[in-house]
Design a protein around this motif. Sequence first.
Motif, PDB file in Angstrom:
ATOM      1  N   ASP A 208      -6.014   7.702   4.943  1.00  0.00           N
ATOM      2  CA  ASP A 208      -5.661   8.223   3.308  1.00  0.00           C
ATOM      3  C   ASP A 208      -6.146   7.048   2.650  1.00  0.00           C
ATOM      4  OD1 ASP A 208      -5.214  10.796   3.688  1.00  0.00           O
ATOM      5  OD2 ASP A 208      -3.055  10.515   3.743  1.00  0.00           O
ATOM      6  N   LEU A 209      -5.401   5.842   2.921  1.00  0.00           N
ATOM      7  CA  LEU A 209      -5.478   4.504   2.326  1.00  0.00           C
ATOM      8  C   LEU A 209      -7.047   4.132   2.453  1.00  0.00           C
ATOM      9  CD1 LEU A 209      -1.916   3.068   3.501  1.00  0.00           C
ATOM     10  CD2 LEU A 209      -2.718   3.267   1.277  1.00  0.00           C
ATOM     11  N   LYS A 210      -7.525   4.114   3.660  1.00  0.00           N
ATOM     12  CA  LYS A 210      -8.957   3.655   3.724  1.00  0.00           C
ATOM     13  C   LYS A 210      -9.996   4.460   2.922  1.00  0.00           C
ATOM     14  CE  LYS A 210      -8.580   1.937   8.737  1.00  0.00           C
ATOM     15  NZ  LYS A 210      -8.931   2.275  10.089  1.00  0.00           N
ATOM     16  N   SER A 211      -9.604   5.583   2.780  1.00  0.00           N
ATOM     17  CA  SER A 211     -10.566   6.445   1.934  1.00  0.00           C
ATOM     18  C   SER A 211     -10.540   6.498   0.524  1.00  0.00           C
ATOM     19  CB  SER A 211     -10.402   7.887   2.499  1.00  0.00           C
ATOM     20  OG  SER A 211      -9.256   8.566   2.068  1.00  0.00           O
ATOM     21  N   LEU A 212      -9.492   5.797  -0.144  1.00  0.00           N
ATOM     22  CA  LEU A 212      -9.256   5.546  -1.475  1.00  0.00           C
ATOM     23  C   LEU A 212     -10.528   4.963  -1.993  1.00  0.00           C
ATOM     24  CD1 LEU A 212      -5.535   4.884  -2.200  1.00  0.00           C
ATOM     25  CD2 LEU A 212      -6.505   7.066  -2.613  1.00  0.00           C
ATOM     26  N   ASP A 213     -11.123   5.678  -3.081  1.00  0.00           N
ATOM     27  CA  ASP A 213     -12.275   4.787  -3.675  1.00  0.00           C
ATOM     28  C   ASP A 213     -11.861   4.446  -5.111  1.00  0.00           C
ATOM     29  OD1 ASP A 213     -12.152   7.467  -4.586  1.00  0.00           O
ATOM     30  OD2 ASP A 213     -14.260   8.014  -4.173  1.00  0.00           O
ATOM     31  N   VAL A 214     -10.582   4.430  -5.319  1.00  0.00           N
ATOM     32  CA  VAL A 214     -10.238   4.032  -6.821  1.00  0.00           C
ATOM     33  C   VAL A 214      -9.079   2.713  -6.741  1.00  0.00           C
ATOM     34  CG1 VAL A 214     -10.470   6.287  -7.606  1.00  0.00           C
ATOM     35  CG2 VAL A 214      -8.467   5.661  -6.859  1.00  0.00           C
ATOM     36  N   PRO A 215      -9.029   1.854  -7.646  1.00  0.00           N
ATOM     37  CA  PRO A 215      -8.207   0.856  -7.736  1.00  0.00           C
ATOM     38  C   PRO A 215      -6.540   1.413  -7.511  1.00  0.00           C
ATOM     39  CG  PRO A 215      -9.484   0.619  -9.468  1.00  0.00           C
ATOM     40  CD  PRO A 215      -9.802   2.092  -8.834  1.00  0.00           C
ATOM     41  N   ILE A 216      -5.870   0.688  -6.803  1.00  0.00           N
ATOM     42  CA  ILE A 216      -4.362   0.921  -6.336  1.00  0.00           C
ATOM     43  C   ILE A 216      -3.545  -0.350  -6.488  1.00  0.00           C
ATOM     44  CG2 ILE A 216      -4.877   0.578  -3.941  1.00  0.00           C
ATOM     45  CD1 ILE A 216      -2.619   2.634  -3.210  1.00  0.00           C
ATOM     46  N   PHE A 217      -2.774  -0.246  -7.189  1.00  0.00           N
ATOM     47  CA  PHE A 217      -1.566  -1.174  -7.442  1.00  0.00           C
ATOM     48  C   PHE A 217      -0.567  -1.102  -6.537  1.00  0.00           C
ATOM     49  CE2 PHE A 217       2.273  -2.818  -9.774  1.00  0.00           C
ATOM     50  CZ  PHE A 217       1.925  -4.409  -9.652  1.00  0.00           C
ATOM     51  N   ILE A 218      -0.102  -1.956  -5.449  1.00  0.00           N
ATOM     52  CA  ILE A 218       0.974  -1.620  -4.480  1.00  0.00           C
ATOM     53  C   ILE A 218       1.949  -2.775  -4.952  1.00  0.00           C
ATOM     54  CG2 ILE A 218       1.376  -1.793  -1.869  1.00  0.00           C
ATOM     55  CD1 ILE A 218      -1.593  -1.219  -1.710  1.00  0.00           C
ATOM     56  N   ALA A 219       3.003  -2.170  -5.200  1.00  0.00           N
ATOM     57  CA  ALA A 219       4.378  -2.905  -5.411  1.00  0.00           C
ATOM     58  C   ALA A 219       5.478  -2.708  -4.693  1.00  0.00           C
ATOM     59  CB  ALA A 219       4.814  -2.616  -6.877  1.00  0.00           C
ATOM     60  N   GLN A 220       6.284  -3.843  -4.100  1.00  0.00           N
ATOM     61  CA  GLN A 220       7.541  -3.555  -3.371  1.00  0.00           C
ATOM     62  C   GLN A 220       8.318  -4.807  -3.367  1.00  0.00           C
ATOM     63  OE1 GLN A 220       6.659  -2.267   0.662  1.00  0.00           O
ATOM     64  NE2 GLN A 220       8.822  -1.625   1.028  1.00  0.00           N
ATOM     65  N   GLY A 221       9.683  -4.531  -3.364  1.00  0.00           N
ATOM     66  CA  GLY A 221      10.408  -5.573  -3.466  1.00  0.00           C
ATOM     67  C   GLY A 221      10.603  -6.209  -2.035  1.00  0.00           C
ATOM     68  N   ASP A 222      10.728  -7.428  -2.099  1.00  0.00           N
ATOM     69  CA  ASP A 222      11.154  -8.019  -0.363  1.00  0.00           C
ATOM     70  C   ASP A 222      12.449  -7.885   0.017  1.00  0.00           C
ATOM     71  OD1 ASP A 222      12.493  -9.985  -2.037  1.00  0.00           O
ATOM     72  OD2 ASP A 222      11.198 -11.680  -1.399  1.00  0.00           O
ATOM     73  N   ASP A 223      13.234  -7.319  -0.861  1.00  0.00           N
ATOM     74  CA  ASP A 223      14.605  -7.033  -0.104  1.00  0.00           C
ATOM     75  C   ASP A 223      14.945  -5.599  -0.178  1.00  0.00           C
ATOM     76  OD1 ASP A 223      17.041  -7.784   1.023  1.00  0.00           O
ATOM     77  OD2 ASP A 223      18.246  -7.567  -0.822  1.00  0.00           O
ATOM     78  N   ASP A 224      13.917  -4.812   0.061  1.00  0.00           N
ATOM     79  CA  ASP A 224      13.597  -3.351   0.316  1.00  0.00           C
ATOM     80  C   ASP A 224      14.557  -3.064   1.588  1.00  0.00           C
ATOM     81  OD1 ASP A 224      13.044  -0.609   0.802  1.00  0.00           O
ATOM     82  OD2 ASP A 224      11.346  -0.909  -0.478  1.00  0.00           O
ATOM     83  N   GLN A 225      15.685  -2.373   1.631  1.00  0.00           N
ATOM     84  CA  GLN A 225      16.363  -2.008   2.907  1.00  0.00           C
ATOM     85  C   GLN A 225      16.048  -0.757   3.324  1.00  0.00           C
ATOM     86  OE1 GLN A 225      20.580  -3.480   2.699  1.00  0.00           O
ATOM     87  NE2 GLN A 225      20.040  -3.917   0.472  1.00  0.00           N
ATOM     88  N   ILE A 226      15.495   0.144   2.715  1.00  0.00           N
ATOM     89  CA  ILE A 226      14.910   1.529   3.102  1.00  0.00           C
ATOM     90  C   ILE A 226      13.786   1.594   3.814  1.00  0.00           C
ATOM     91  CG2 ILE A 226      14.865   3.813   2.132  1.00  0.00           C
ATOM     92  CD1 ILE A 226      17.530   2.641   1.672  1.00  0.00           C
ATOM     93  N   VAL A 227      12.427   0.993   3.100  1.00  0.00           N
ATOM     94  CA  VAL A 227      11.310   1.023   3.716  1.00  0.00           C
ATOM     95  C   VAL A 227      10.834  -0.282   3.926  1.00  0.00           C
ATOM     96  CG1 VAL A 227       8.835   1.645   3.255  1.00  0.00           C
ATOM     97  CG2 VAL A 227      10.480   3.222   2.321  1.00  0.00           C
TER      98      VAL A 227
END
Length: 273
Positions: A208-227
């Motif tokens: 799915d990620l490889k096939s995306l043909d539109v811009p994506i903004f990927i955000a995440q906290g560096d103290d994420d204890q769940i993912v």
Amino acid sequence: MPYFTTSDGTEIYYTEQGEGQPVLFSHGWPLSSDAWQVELKVFADAGFRAIAHDRRGHGRSSRTYTGNDMSTYATDLAELVDHLDLHDLVVVGHSTGGGEVVRYAAQHGAGRVVKVATAGAVPPIMLQSATNPEGTSIEDLDNIRAGVLKDASQFWKDLSSPFYGANRPGAQVSQGARDDFWRQGMLVGLAAAYDCVKAFSETDQTEDLKSLDVPIFIAQGDDDQIVPIAAAAEKSIKLVKDGTLKVYPGAPHGIYGAYQNELDQDILDFIRR
């Protein structure tokens, strides 16, 4: 309250505010569209048509026993977008919702989706394996399932602590925010809550990620204890064609407080670029 019925007869609740380019928000597990109440107002005030739905089995949508998997979630989203006839669409997803919008955009969004934004999202795959040692172990995931099945109410109360980083020294999260996490969790059907653990942890979204043909903004906290960020944002950015990664120092999994304010502004800036 607005509902629409999917092709398999599931009633999906949705809410919207504002006018302009549509921005559709997909919530995390075990929450509902209520998790996006701040964003609905902020984005509507900024001149957008802000929309959020309750995933099947969650919130005010049908408490389904079947279809609690990522592909069906994405199909439900596609049918909602068709129902509302949305174009020039931006999709935003948190956690499980990040997986949902990525799969939707990759497999159904052609001609409609122009940008994708995710926060603390589960792709490419959360489950730990020989090829994904940074992921979450099956034992930990089984413990989540056992907690949900044994005493969901207490489990949601306990989960709100690592979700918002309330277990960290100097944490600023309010008891009210944790109580609202519990409130939303209590609206999810037990079957949907249980089955969604497999959906968010074992669905491989590499293609799915490889096939995306539109811009994506990927955000995440560096103290994420769940993912785990090393299994999520840090791998996702290497798979997409046109991605921007932003890591928020000290931010937890839950979208709250200063992290929420900064994230919302970053997504608005990303949309306007």
